[in-house]
Scaffold this motif. Structure first.
Motif, PDB file in Angstrom:
ATOM      1  N   VAL A  75       0.912  -1.163  -0.149  1.00 15.11           N
ATOM      2  CA  VAL A  75      -0.103   0.023   0.020  1.00 15.11           C
ATOM      3  C   VAL A  75       0.754   1.229   0.105  1.00 15.11           C
ATOM      4  CG1 VAL A  75      -1.562   1.443   1.409  1.00 15.11           C
ATOM      5  CG2 VAL A  75      -2.002  -1.227   1.156  1.00 15.11           C
ATOM      6  N   LEU A  76       1.941   1.238   0.952  1.00 17.22           N
ATOM      7  CA  LEU A  76       2.820   2.271   1.007  1.00 17.22           C
ATOM      8  C   LEU A  76       3.550   2.477  -0.746  1.00 17.22           C
ATOM      9  CD1 LEU A  76       4.594   4.634   2.487  1.00 17.22           C
ATOM     10  CD2 LEU A  76       6.299   2.802   2.877  1.00 17.22           C
ATOM     11  N   THR A  77       3.864   1.630  -1.238  1.00 15.19           N
ATOM     12  CA  THR A  77       4.513   1.671  -2.432  1.00 15.19           C
ATOM     13  C   THR A  77       3.564   2.272  -3.496  1.00 15.19           C
ATOM     14  OG1 THR A  77       5.956  -0.151  -2.056  1.00 15.19           O
ATOM     15  CG2 THR A  77       5.802   0.487  -4.416  1.00 15.19           C
ATOM     16  N   CYS A  78       2.373   1.749  -3.452  1.00 12.02           N
ATOM     17  CA  CYS A  78       1.362   2.234  -4.515  1.00 12.02           C
ATOM     18  C   CYS A  78       0.869   3.784  -4.357  1.00 12.02           C
ATOM     19  CB  CYS A  78       0.105   1.346  -4.553  1.00 12.02           C
ATOM     20  SG  CYS A  78      -1.089   1.795  -5.312  1.00 12.02           S
ATOM     21  N   TRP A  79       0.873   4.122  -3.032  1.00 15.36           N
ATOM     22  CA  TRP A  79       0.299   5.372  -2.742  1.00 15.36           C
ATOM     23  C   TRP A  79       1.393   6.349  -2.987  1.00 15.36           C
ATOM     24  CZ3 TRP A  79      -3.814   7.516   0.583  1.00 15.36           C
ATOM     25  CH2 TRP A  79      -4.964   6.774   0.609  1.00 15.36           C
ATOM     26  N   ARG A  80       2.608   5.881  -2.883  1.00 14.48           N
ATOM     27  CA  ARG A  80       3.885   6.897  -3.366  1.00 14.48           C
ATOM     28  C   ARG A  80       3.804   7.023  -4.792  1.00 14.48           C
ATOM     29  NH1 ARG A  80       8.083   5.019   1.202  1.00 14.48           N
ATOM     30  NH2 ARG A  80       7.848   7.057   2.558  1.00 14.48           N
ATOM     31  N   GLU A  81       3.614   5.879  -5.501  1.00 16.42           N
ATOM     32  CA  GLU A  81       3.554   6.063  -7.018  1.00 16.42           C
ATOM     33  C   GLU A  81       2.628   6.843  -7.423  1.00 16.42           C
ATOM     34  OE1 GLU A  81       3.539   1.848  -8.381  1.00 16.42           O
ATOM     35  OE2 GLU A  81       5.858   1.637  -7.719  1.00 16.42           O
ATOM     36  N   VAL A  82       1.419   6.656  -6.988  1.00 18.82           N
ATOM     37  CA  VAL A  82       0.019   7.435  -7.392  1.00 18.82           C
ATOM     38  C   VAL A  82       0.076   8.808  -6.947  1.00 18.82           C
ATOM     39  CG1 VAL A  82      -2.457   7.473  -7.482  1.00 18.82           C
ATOM     40  CG2 VAL A  82      -1.158   5.260  -7.809  1.00 18.82           C
ATOM     41  N   LEU A  83       0.489   8.966  -5.847  1.00 22.99           N
ATOM     42  CA  LEU A  83      -0.013  10.482  -5.039  1.00 22.99           C
ATOM     43  C   LEU A  83       1.444  11.136  -4.641  1.00 22.99           C
ATOM     44  CD1 LEU A  83      -2.760   9.564  -2.739  1.00 22.99           C
ATOM     45  CD2 LEU A  83      -3.011  10.593  -4.824  1.00 22.99           C
ATOM     46  N   GLY A  84       2.670  10.563  -4.862  1.00 28.04           N
ATOM     47  CA  GLY A  84       3.709  10.956  -4.603  1.00 28.04           C
ATOM     48  C   GLY A  84       4.220  12.622  -4.927  1.00 28.04           C
ATOM     49  N   GLU A  85       3.752  13.069  -5.840  1.00 26.25           N
ATOM     50  CA  GLU A  85       4.236  14.448  -6.469  1.00 26.25           C
ATOM     51  C   GLU A  85       3.500  15.319  -5.777  1.00 26.25           C
ATOM     52  OE1 GLU A  85       4.593  14.686 -10.533  1.00 26.25           O
ATOM     53  OE2 GLU A  85       6.300  13.230 -10.343  1.00 26.25           O
ATOM     54  N   GLN A  86       2.080  15.222  -4.952  1.00 25.98           N
ATOM     55  CA  GLN A  86       1.139  15.953  -4.618  1.00 25.98           C
ATOM     56  C   GLN A  86       0.892  15.832  -3.203  1.00 25.98           C
ATOM     57  OE1 GLN A  86      -1.921  14.509  -7.204  1.00 25.98           O
ATOM     58  NE2 GLN A  86      -2.389  16.550  -7.594  1.00 25.98           N
ATOM     59  N   PHE A  87       1.302  14.583  -2.467  1.00 24.11           N
ATOM     60  CA  PHE A  87       1.329  14.349  -1.088  1.00 24.11           C
ATOM     61  C   PHE A  87       2.574  13.871  -0.557  1.00 24.11           C
ATOM     62  CE2 PHE A  87      -3.145  13.994  -2.455  1.00 24.11           C
ATOM     63  CZ  PHE A  87      -4.028  14.108  -1.034  1.00 24.11           C
ATOM     64  N   TRP A  88       2.748  14.402   0.822  1.00 22.10           N
ATOM     65  CA  TRP A  88       3.885  13.604   1.491  1.00 22.10           C
ATOM     66  C   TRP A  88       3.369  12.115   2.032  1.00 22.10           C
ATOM     67  CZ3 TRP A  88       3.101  18.860   2.854  1.00 22.10           C
ATOM     68  CH2 TRP A  88       3.990  19.754   2.532  1.00 22.10           C
ATOM     69  N   VAL A  89       3.875  11.175   1.571  1.00 27.05           N
ATOM     70  CA  VAL A  89       3.220   9.929   1.845  1.00 27.05           C
ATOM     71  C   VAL A  89       4.178   8.971   2.665  1.00 27.05           C
ATOM     72  CG1 VAL A  89       2.501   7.592   1.142  1.00 27.05           C
ATOM     73  CG2 VAL A  89       1.997   9.793  -0.236  1.00 27.05           C
ATOM     74  N   ALA A  90       3.868   8.726   3.610  1.00 33.88           N
ATOM     75  CA  ALA A  90       4.835   8.011   4.588  1.00 33.88           C
ATOM     76  C   ALA A  90       4.320   6.935   5.386  1.00 33.88           C
ATOM     77  CB  ALA A  90       5.276   9.025   5.632  1.00 33.88           C
ATOM     78  N   SER A  91       5.131   6.083   5.784  1.00 37.97           N
ATOM     79  CA  SER A  91       4.978   4.765   6.823  1.00 37.97           C
ATOM     80  C   SER A  91       4.384   5.368   8.134  1.00 37.97           C
ATOM     81  CB  SER A  91       5.884   3.674   6.653  1.00 37.97           C
ATOM     82  OG  SER A  91       6.980   4.305   7.446  1.00 37.97           O
ATOM     83  N   ARG A  92       3.969   4.749   9.001  1.00 38.17           N
ATOM     84  CA  ARG A  92       3.918   5.006  10.329  1.00 38.17           C
ATOM     85  C   ARG A  92       5.107   5.528  11.069  1.00 38.17           C
ATOM     86  NH1 ARG A  92       1.444   0.573  12.384  1.00 38.17           N
ATOM     87  NH2 ARG A  92      -0.626   1.343  12.154  1.00 38.17           N
ATOM     88  N   ASP A  93       6.009   4.574  10.847  1.00 40.24           N
ATOM     89  CA  ASP A  93       7.407   4.687  11.545  1.00 40.24           C
ATOM     90  C   ASP A  93       8.076   6.013  10.931  1.00 40.24           C
ATOM     91  OD1 ASP A  93       6.660   2.693  13.189  1.00 40.24           O
ATOM     92  OD2 ASP A  93       8.058   1.266  12.116  1.00 40.24           O
ATOM     93  N   GLU A  94       7.919   6.283   9.715  1.00 39.58           N
ATOM     94  CA  GLU A  94       8.517   7.562   9.046  1.00 39.58           C
ATOM     95  C   GLU A  94       8.053   8.610   9.506  1.00 39.58           C
ATOM     96  OE1 GLU A  94       9.983   5.420   4.676  1.00 39.58           O
ATOM     97  OE2 GLU A  94       7.909   6.341   4.758  1.00 39.58           O
TER      98      GLU A  94
END
Length: 398
Positions: free
Chosen positions: A314-333
């Motif tokens: 899910v983290l990988t997908c969300w970064r690929e789809v939204l990563g230029e518009q959202f800061w996408v992090a894992s919980r620990d990050e």
């Protein structure tokens, strides 16, 4: 961060977690306000972490829901009195505070009232997963019902001040007197309900004068409501801003001797256009929904809870789809980057999403079927952009 505006000057692509401008916990966030005032009143255990503020015997905090720093500065003609106070913000530095993450009402009110960051008080979003039940918990409406004292066990600053002999009072709408959010965030001393803004201002001034040492809180919600429904550049919103500006002046003109009035907010707001480019619908996007068990948070500050074993995908997908518009992090990050504060209580850890997504651009991740009312809002907030994160701390002293 010493200068809150500098972190937003450059947007690396793709967005990295550490490029998000984390709030100024411990020196200039909403969570630091009441402890600083209480320390000046001699309340044991309180520390003055906003170094720019000077102690006063009587302190009043007037929180205007939804009135961010940028929105106030953009409308000087509608708020002449508050505009005249901009130079007084944050102890005369002319700088704002940061709300905390996410920049949303339940989280911010808990930060204000407890003097603790979200990772400790445990209200880290609009909706978050209850690890004990697996259900989404709406922390503004407190649905489904959850024992307030177990969800947020720390005393409020008002309770500690009252115990120390300070006259503590909250003056707000009667609607909020017995809500769970008030209980966990703002209880302590005396709650006094008044319907009109004028009555609240008059009573807040009376309560300030009722003790040699006083800590009084009052609140106005309608600026936020107008922004959500009509947008922060609408006639309705500007009308509410004009009204609350007069309320601030009314209260300021009634301050008893040795008083300090602080005008602040829980978050700012931005308007998001109604088109597919700016409003991404989770409920119609198979890529984003794959592997997701629960979608929490709100459109600009999402908590994403994955099905067991799917968090990395899910983290990988969300970064690929939204990563230029959202800061996408894992919980620990997100935790390591300080989004929720310098520490996280164990009971809070599982409330934070497996994936946390914070909008940088003027975009919204709606959920048209799951959240029809929220998805229809014009004005939105939650993330770490200046328009949402920065709030005033205007000051009047007598």
């Amino acid at each position: 961060m010493a200068q809150p505006n500098t972190a937003w000057d450059h947007h690396p692509e793709p967005l990295t977690v550490t490029s998000a401008p984390a709030p100024e916990y411990g020196s200039g966030s909403l969570a630091d306000l009441l402890p600083t005032l209480a320390a000046g009143l001699g309340v044991p255990g309180m520390t003055a972490t906003i170094s720019e503020l000077t102690p006063a015997d009587r302190n009043c905090v007037f929180l205007i829901d939804g009135l961010g720093w940028e929105q106030l500065r953009a409308h000087p003609e509608d708020a002449p009195f508050m505009t005249s106070l901009l130079a007084t913000s944050r102890g005369g530095t002319g700088r704002p505070l940061t709300a905390g993450y996410p920049a949303t009402t339940a989280t911010s009110l808990a930060s204000v009232g407890t003097g603790l960051p979200p990772g400790v008080h445990g209200l880290p979003g609009y909706t978050v997963r209850n690890p004990d039940t697996g259900e989404l918990m709406n922390q503004l409406r407190w649905q489904p019902w959850t024992a307030p004292g177990a969800w947020q066990p720390y005393p409020t600053v008002f309770q500690l001040a009252h115990k120390a002999g300070v006259h503590a009072a909250q003056v707000s709408s009667p609607t909020f007197e017995n809500t769970p959010l008030t209980r966990v965030a703002l209880s302590g001393g005396t709650f006094l309900g008044r319907l009109t803004g004028e009555d609240r201002m008059d009573l807040a001034a009376e309560q300030l004068a009722a003790g040699d040492r006083s800590l009084v809180y009052t609140y106005f919600a309608e600026v936020d409501g107008a922004g959500h429904r009509f947008g922060v550049d609408s006639d309705t919103w500007r009308g509410q801003l004009m009204y609350v500006d007069r309320l601030v002046q009314r209260l300021a003109e009634q301050l008893p001797p040795r008083s300090a009035l602080y005008v602040t907010a829980d978050h700012g707001m931005i308007d998001v256009p109604f088109d597919e480019e700016h409003r991404i619908d989770f409920d119609e996007d198979w890529e984003l929904s794959a592997g997701v068990a629960l979608l929490g948070g709100e459109g600009r500050a999402r908590h994403v809870y994955a099905v067991p074993g799917a968090a990395n995908d899910v983290l990988t997908c969300w970064r690929e789809v939204l990563g230029e518009q959202f800061w996408v992090a894992s919980r620990d990050e997100a935790i390591a980057a300080g989004w929720f504060g310098p520490k996280i209580d164990e009971r809070v850890y599982g409330r934070i999403g497996d994936v946390v997504a914070a909008a940088r651009d003027d975009v919204l991740l709606i959920a048209s079927e799951r959240e029809p009312k929220e998805s229809a809002m014009v004005g939105n907030h939650g993330s770490m952009t200046p328009a949402e994160q920065l709030v005033p701390l205007l000051e009047v002293r007598s």
